[in-house]
Design a protein around this motif. Structure first.
Motif, PDB file in Angstrom:
ATOM      1  N   TYR A 198      26.511  36.804  33.234  1.00  0.00           N
ATOM      2  CA  TYR A 198      27.607  36.447  32.336  1.00  0.00           C
ATOM      3  C   TYR A 198      28.829  36.013  33.134  1.00  0.00           C
ATOM      4  O   TYR A 198      28.857  36.104  34.361  1.00  0.00           O
ATOM      5  N   ASP A 199      29.851  35.526  32.415  1.00  0.00           N
ATOM      6  CA  ASP A 199      31.058  34.991  33.034  1.00  0.00           C
ATOM      7  C   ASP A 199      32.074  36.110  33.226  1.00  0.00           C
ATOM      8  O   ASP A 199      32.545  36.698  32.250  1.00  0.00           O
ATOM      9  N   ALA A 200      32.415  36.408  34.477  1.00  0.00           N
ATOM     10  CA  ALA A 200      33.322  37.525  34.769  1.00  0.00           C
ATOM     11  C   ALA A 200      34.699  37.293  34.158  1.00  0.00           C
ATOM     12  O   ALA A 200      35.322  38.214  33.621  1.00  0.00           O
ATOM     13  N   ASP A 201      35.199  36.061  34.236  1.00  0.00           N
ATOM     14  CA  ASP A 201      36.526  35.764  33.697  1.00  0.00           C
ATOM     15  C   ASP A 201      36.542  35.899  32.178  1.00  0.00           C
ATOM     16  O   ASP A 201      37.517  36.400  31.598  1.00  0.00           O
ATOM     17  N   ALA A 202      35.472  35.464  31.523  1.00  0.00           N
ATOM     18  CA  ALA A 202      35.398  35.594  30.069  1.00  0.00           C
ATOM     19  C   ALA A 202      35.347  37.063  29.664  1.00  0.00           C
ATOM     20  O   ALA A 202      35.948  37.450  28.649  1.00  0.00           O
ATOM     21  N   PHE A 203      34.663  37.882  30.442  1.00  0.00           N
ATOM     22  CA  PHE A 203      34.607  39.315  30.144  1.00  0.00           C
ATOM     23  C   PHE A 203      36.016  39.905  30.198  1.00  0.00           C
ATOM     24  O   PHE A 203      36.447  40.610  29.271  1.00  0.00           O
ATOM     25  N   ILE A 204      36.745  39.625  31.263  1.00  0.00           N
ATOM     26  CA  ILE A 204      38.093  40.176  31.414  1.00  0.00           C
ATOM     27  C   ILE A 204      39.024  39.626  30.328  1.00  0.00           C
ATOM     28  O   ILE A 204      39.849  40.359  29.775  1.00  0.00           O
ATOM     29  N   ALA A 205      38.858  38.346  29.984  1.00  0.00           N
ATOM     30  CA  ALA A 205      39.697  37.754  28.937  1.00  0.00           C
ATOM     31  C   ALA A 205      39.471  38.420  27.586  1.00  0.00           C
ATOM     32  O   ALA A 205      40.376  38.466  26.745  1.00  0.00           O
ATOM     33  N   GLY A 206      38.261  38.948  27.372  1.00  0.00           N
ATOM     34  CA  GLY A 206      37.940  39.571  26.095  1.00  0.00           C
ATOM     35  C   GLY A 206      38.392  41.005  25.963  1.00  0.00           C
ATOM     36  O   GLY A 206      38.293  41.592  24.874  1.00  0.00           O
ATOM     37  N   LEU A 207      38.882  41.601  27.039  1.00  0.00           N
ATOM     38  CA  LEU A 207      39.330  42.996  26.994  1.00  0.00           C
ATOM     39  C   LEU A 207      40.733  43.092  26.400  1.00  0.00           C
ATOM     40  O   LEU A 207      41.545  42.176  26.566  1.00  0.00           O
ATOM     41  N   PRO A 208      41.052  44.208  25.740  1.00  0.00           N
ATOM     42  CA  PRO A 208      42.411  44.407  25.230  1.00  0.00           C
ATOM     43  C   PRO A 208      43.361  44.723  26.376  1.00  0.00           C
ATOM     44  O   PRO A 208      43.373  45.842  26.913  1.00  0.00           O
ATOM     45  N   ALA A 209      44.172  43.750  26.783  1.00  0.00           N
ATOM     46  CA  ALA A 209      44.999  43.890  27.979  1.00  0.00           C
ATOM     47  C   ALA A 209      45.936  45.083  27.894  1.00  0.00           C
ATOM     48  O   ALA A 209      46.229  45.730  28.908  1.00  0.00           O
ATOM     49  N   ALA A 210      46.431  45.387  26.698  1.00  0.00           N
ATOM     50  CA  ALA A 210      47.396  46.477  26.553  1.00  0.00           C
ATOM     51  C   ALA A 210      46.785  47.840  26.858  1.00  0.00           C
ATOM     52  O   ALA A 210      47.513  48.807  27.104  1.00  0.00           O
TER      53      ALA A 210
END
Length: 290
Positions: A198-210
């Motif tokens: 899978y795409d590592a950047d897409a995984f991180i982008a999908g996480l709730p940053a707060a």
């Protein structure tokens, strides 16, 4: 603690200054850490199970370092995804350790490590709705018993038992249901992305940053192009550094810990990696802070 889509606050409730850089507290590094010049690091992290009840010279070194640096704790043994009863005796000991050392952040692994006994490994939880509810309820109970929020860490895994959702959907569902925080291990994201395609950047982008209150970065073993083993036994590689930088660019600065568990290099090399964390963070200081 009722679940929510996201915590009410963001950077204002980080356990440490957003730009803090830390190192794992390991016995092999005790003297190096005691000798470290001021400014090399901002905090230390330990596994409380490895230090509860420890006396003698090692206990004295821990006590001294805990007066010089904020001490965070990253647990190994609560087995949050297990069907075995929660070890409330261990949790009571951990709670006393956290209070004694004024620990601002306690985290555990989003995994399980026990059945009839301790399995001595961090095993993946099935990515199912039932597992979300079960694991979130155990996390919520831990938070209630400790009287504090905790963070859970995304773990590396090599098989996904009976998945009905992907890792990102499972992780975000647990965070929302338990209303807990996330310790984001950037190396684990890289390892899992390589191993599972899978795409590592897409995984991180999908996480709730707060909900992301701390980051981990570490080295791993390259067995093959499509098989990486999370070891914490080598230097961080360039693609992981790059992913860390893109993470800062996306979510803004977060307290970041360098993990090293064995094959310890001279302290100067670890110091260089700590400086790389600071440089990556500073280079992306204009990232989102939500």
């Amino acid at each position: 603690m009722p679940g929510t889509d996201a915590p009410a606050t963001g950077l204002d409730r980080l356990p440490l200054p957003a730009a803090a850089t830390g190192l794992g507290l390991r016995r092999a590094l005790l003297q190096d850490l005691r000798d470290a010049p001021a400014g090399d690091l901002d905090f230390l992290e330990c596994a409380p199970e490895n230090w509860i009840g420890v006396g003698g010279p090692a206990g004295d070194a821990l006590a001294e370092l805990a007066t010089r640096y904020p001490l965070t704790c990253h647990g190994l043994s609560l087995s949050l995804g297990s069907t075995a009863p929660l070890d409330t005796s261990l949790l009571d000991q951990v709670g006393r350790f956290l209070e004694r050392h004024k620990v601002p952040l306690y985290s555990e692994h989003l995994s399980y490590c026990s059945d009839d006994g301790h399995l001595y490994d961090l095993l993946p939880i099935p990515f199912t709705e039932e597992a979300v509810r079960h694991t979130a309820a155990r996390i919520a109970r831990v938070q209630d018993l400790l009287g504090r929020r905790i963070a859970v860490e995304n773990v590396s895994y090599y098989l996904a038992p009976e998945p009905v959702m992907d890792e990102l959907a499972f992780t975000t569902a647990v965070l929302a249901e338990a209303d807990c925080d996330l310790l984001l291990d950037v190396n684990n994201v890289y390892v899992n992305a390589c191993n599972h395609g899978y795409d590592a950047d897409a995984f991180i982008a999908g996480l709730p940053a707060a909900r992301i209150v701390c980051l981990h970065v570490a080295g791993h073993l390259d067995e093959a192009p499509d098989l990486k083993i999370d070891t914490h036994g080598s230097a961080v590689i360039d693609p992981v550094w790059a992913l860390l930088g893109r993470t800062y660019a996306r979510i803004g600065p977060r307290p970041t810990l360098l993990e090293r568990d064995f094959n310890f290099p001279p302290y100067a090399e670890l110091r260089g990696e700590l400086q790389t964390i600071r440089q990556r963070m500073a280079a992306h200081a204009g990232g989102r802070h939500d």
